[in-house]
Scaffold this motif. Structure first.
Motif: not given
Length: 285
Positions: A99, A104, A106-108
């Motif tokens: 990413a 921070n 993302s859970y995806t």
């Protein structure tokens, strides 16, 4: 010699394997790992290691969509495809994935799963017979040592400090003088016939070898999980450490102070024999 790595669905030659510069494992150490010993191409306690990997991933909120059976299947394929000595270790690493750099997450994200073989790493018999020296070090790690994270910088620096002091291993001590564990091992003491090791908490990583040795100790001796102090360590009759690669290893000196008679003790020797017998039995794999 062909060395094969698995990277998120692909089997590739190890020297051609690569990951993205934006993988969060590379940028943040955002991941977990396991090392599983191989004996003649067979994983020793593979299921226990895979379960701990999945648990570690869950604890740092990585959505690892692999079951124990899935991981076993991939591991067996890596072993089958590799020409490397089958008596080394299997290294497994899971990162949160790729990413754009941001604290921070993302859970995806699709986690990055890597597996490959490490060469054999064994200790000379002379070291096992004579025992090793260790030094104690202030524990400056984070508060979740029960998670087998790839964030190993404090362990690396502590291990290097121990080496530069001429010691085999460094032992982490809490700020109230409680003995926790080694930089890459668990630690036990023997006092008046009782084997003692730190209980399973967030302050230590409960090693697979530690668990086996503790059960063997309970069957043959008196063994308890109890916090013990630096003074207890210095005054122990015997001291030994355990890990996947070190197995059961006697400690004869701590911070330059001789332990007991300064030789590997009888309890340590017997546990070493019991552990070797245990891992030589195919039923225990």
């Amino acid at each position: 010699m062909k060395e094969i790595a698995y990277i998120s669905g692909d089997f590739v030659e190890l020297d051609k394997a690569s990951i993205s510069l934006e993988d969060r494992g590379f940028q943040f150490g955002d991941g977990v790992y396991e090392v599983i010993k191989l004996y003649d191409g067979i994983l020793f306690k593979g299921e226990e290691h895979f379960k701990r990997l999945i648990n570690s991933a869950e604890l740092i909120r990585i959505n690892l969509d692999y079951s124990v059976e899935d991981l076993k299947e991939i591991a067996f394929e890596v072993i089958k495809r590799s020409d490397k000595n089958k008596s080394g270790s299997l290294y497994i690493q899971v990162t949160r994935g790729v990413a754009p750099r941001d604290h921070n997450f993302s859970y995806t994200l699709e986690p990055t799963l890597v597996m490959y073989l490490l060469p054999p790493k064994s200790l000379p018999n002379e070291i096992r017979e004579k025992g090793v020296s260790v030094v104690t070090l202030v524990d400056n790690r984070w508060g979740c040592c029960n998670i087998k994270t790839i964030n190993l910088l404090p362990n690396i620096l502590a291990s290097q400090e121990a080496s530069e002091k001429g010691a085999f291993e460094g032992i982490f001590i809490s700020d109230n003088d409680i003995v926790l564990e080694g930089t890459g091992s668990n630690i036990f003491i023997v006092k008046d016939g009782v084997i003692i090791t730190h209980p399973v908490t967030n302050k230590i990583l409960s090693g697979i070898t530690r668990e086996i040795v503790f059960e063997l100790a309970r069957e043959r001796f008196s063994a308890v999980e109890d916090p013990f102090s630096l003074e207890d360590l210095y005054n122990a009759d015997e001291v030994f450490i355990t890990s996947t690669t070190k197995e059961v290893l006697g400690v004869v000196e701590v911070d330059g102070k001789k332990i007991g008679d300064g030789v590997v003790g009888d309890v340590t020797k017997e546990l070493n024999v019991l552990y070797r017998e245990y891992k030589s039995n195919p039923d225990n794999f």
